[in-house]
Scaffold this active site. Structure first.
Site, short mmCIF file in Angstrom:
data_model
loop_
_atom_site.label_atom_id
_atom_site.label_comp_id
_atom_site.label_asym_id
_atom_site.label_seq_id
_atom_site.Cartn_x
_atom_site.Cartn_y
_atom_site.Cartn_z
N LYS A 203 -28.84 -27.34 -79.88
CA LYS A 203 -28.71 -27.53 -78.43
C LYS A 203 -28.48 -29.01 -78.08
O LYS A 203 -28.38 -29.84 -78.96
CB LYS A 203 -29.97 -26.97 -77.75
CG LYS A 203 -30.25 -25.49 -78.11
CD LYS A 203 -29.24 -24.53 -77.52
CE LYS A 203 -29.28 -23.12 -78.09
NZ LYS A 203 -30.51 -22.36 -77.87
C1 LIG Z 1 -31.19 -21.03 -78.06
C2 LIG Z 1 -31.29 -19.99 -77.02
C3 LIG Z 1 -32.49 -19.37 -76.68
C4 LIG Z 1 -33.76 -19.52 -77.46
O1 LIG Z 1 -34.17 -20.79 -77.71
P1 LIG Z 1 -35.08 -21.13 -78.97
O2 LIG Z 1 -35.50 -22.52 -78.68
O3 LIG Z 1 -34.21 -21.01 -80.19
O4 LIG Z 1 -36.22 -20.18 -79.00
C5 LIG Z 1 -32.50 -18.50 -75.60
N1 LIG Z 1 -31.39 -18.22 -74.91
C6 LIG Z 1 -30.20 -18.77 -75.24
C7 LIG Z 1 -29.00 -18.42 -74.43
C8 LIG Z 1 -30.11 -19.66 -76.30
O5 LIG Z 1 -28.93 -20.18 -76.63
#
Ligand SMILES: *Cc1c(COP(=O)(O)O)cnc(C)c1O
Length: 410
Positions: A203
């Site tokens: 991210k």
């Molecule tokens: C990455 C992601 C999540 C979950 O995040 P984590 O930190 O990996 O638990 C939820 N929704 C979307 C759309 C994501 O891309």
């Protein structure tokens, strides 16, 4: 089209040519520098490893960055989604509407609380949940809407808020792709009841694992804090009684979803670089757009006039009618070039769990089927996009796509 006649492309690796690059280029990865490592080391030498001043500072600066009153950090984006649903009052028998084109966690958060995820189809232009489709799925059981800003492009939030107001629903934005994105000039993070972010390494900024919920509501803020810490409070305003300085109370069933100060130090250090990261992501997206706009076999990502994307993902859509190969073959050809392409996402309801949930006997998808999501899924390929890519990496991706498309065209 001039590309076809004037510059015949070399054979792709899958057909016996040399790959565009020697080393594998992932679709996403973190960017950690020495000052990030220093920031983490400083906390490790100090007094507080968890729930200390660095965490508080990270939350404060994060809230300021997205223009929200409050920010509560969690151990993951998924934990943050779970907490937001809890704070929204989602419970057994409720329904929560989300997009089928998302990571499974956007819907699992409803399941954790005994609620039912309901999938509303996407707008075929933006690939985001379509407010018209949301309205069709609203029932007396509907409690919340979880719009997902897919790839970092904000959803049509005004239309979603209008529905929420009309039907008395809570809006929880899944902004795990959208840190730094803007809707009509306003930052994502302060526009709905709650907004959820993730700090997974793919991210915009990372804490290893981590997440955040932002809100402008003092009441939701209290519920989020409670849920993160076993349902326990020491806040005298909230407690039923006060037996003394040692005393705390458990007011609901919560979890240990805390983020450490070690992680918060990394988050704070990364947050300072967010503008630079965003700038580079946008620059790479522009370069891709310019390179692919003239290829008739692909569609570049449409951007709605109300949105300014944070470009978490760059999704290329194949016009299969112009190709003699399908998505899988194009995908494998790009992987053979050492380009770490990916697919985001299989419609969530297509996972076996949902088939069993939908109809345990026939495994029928009839309750969930979303036409535009299905259409999109067959044609998408995610190209590598992250700020640490250098210009040569970007160029390798462009060369590989041109070469593979040239091989695949009818
Ligand atoms: C990455 C992601 C999540 C979950 O995040 P984590 O930190 O990996 O638990 C939820 N929704 C979307 C759309 C994501 O891309």
């Amino acid at each position: 089209m001039a590309v076809r006649d004037n510059h015949p492309e070399p054979l792709p690796a899958i057909a016996g040519g040399e790959p565009v690059r020697e080393t594998y280029l992932p679709y996403a990865r973190q960017w950690i520098e020495e000052d990030d490592i220093e920031a983490v080391a400083r906390v490790m030498r100090g007094d507080w490893l968890t729930t200390g001043p660095t965490l508080a500072e990270f939350e404060k600066q994060f809230a300021a960055r997205v223009g929200a009153r409050y920010a509560v950090a969690f151990s993951s984006g998924t934990a943050a989604l779970h907490a937001a649903c809890f704070a929204a009052g989602v419970g057994r028998g409720d329904e929560v509407i989300t997009s089928p084109i998302t990571f499974v966690a956007s819907a699992s958060c409803a399941l954790y609380l005994g609620a039912k995820p309901v999938f509303a189809d996407i707008d075929p232009r933006t690939y985001n949940i379509d407010p018209v489709e949301i309205e069709k799925k609203i029932t007396p059981q509907t409690k919340a809407i979880i719009p997902v800003h897919f790839t970092g492009q904000p959803c049509d939030l005004d239309a979603i808020h209008a529905l929420a107001e009309k039907h008395n629903l809570v809006v929880i934005e899944d902004a795990c792709h959208a840190l730094g994105a803007e809707y009509k000039g306003q930052p994502i993070g302060c526009l709905s009841d709650m907004t959820v972010f993730s700090f997974h390494p793919v991210k915009h900024i990372t804490t290893g694992e981590g997440g955040m919920v932002t809100t402008n509501s003092g009441e939701l803020y209290q519920w989020l804090l409670l849920f993160r810490n076993h349902g326990i409070t020491r806040d005298r305003e909230l407690m039923v009684e006060d037996q003394g300085p040692w005393y705390y109370e458990m007011l609901d069933v919560g979890f240990n979803y805390r983020l450490t100060d070690i992680q918060a130090a990394l988050g704070l250090s990364q947050l300072r670089k967010l503008d630079r990261f965003l700038e580079r992501r946008r620059e790479i997206a522009r370069t891709y757009n310019e390179a692919f706009a003239s290829l008739p076999e692909v569609e570049i990502p449409y951007q709605a006039p109300y949105s300014r994307s944070s470009w978490h993902l760059y999704v290329l859509v194949l016009k299969l009618e112009h190709l003699k190969f399908d998505r899988r073959q194009v995908f494998e050809a790009l992987r053979a070039e050492n380009i770490g392409v990916n697919v985001h996402y299989l419609p969530v309801y297509r996972h076996p769990y949902y088939r069993w949930l939908g109809d345990p006997d026939s495994c029928s998808l009839s309750g969930f089927y979303c036409f535009h999501a299905e259409e999109l899924y067959e044609r998408i390929i995610t190209l590598p996009l992250y700020p640490a890519m250098d210009n040569e990496d970007v160029n390798d991706v462009i060369q590989a796509v041109r070469r593979v498309i040239s091989w695949a065209r009818k």
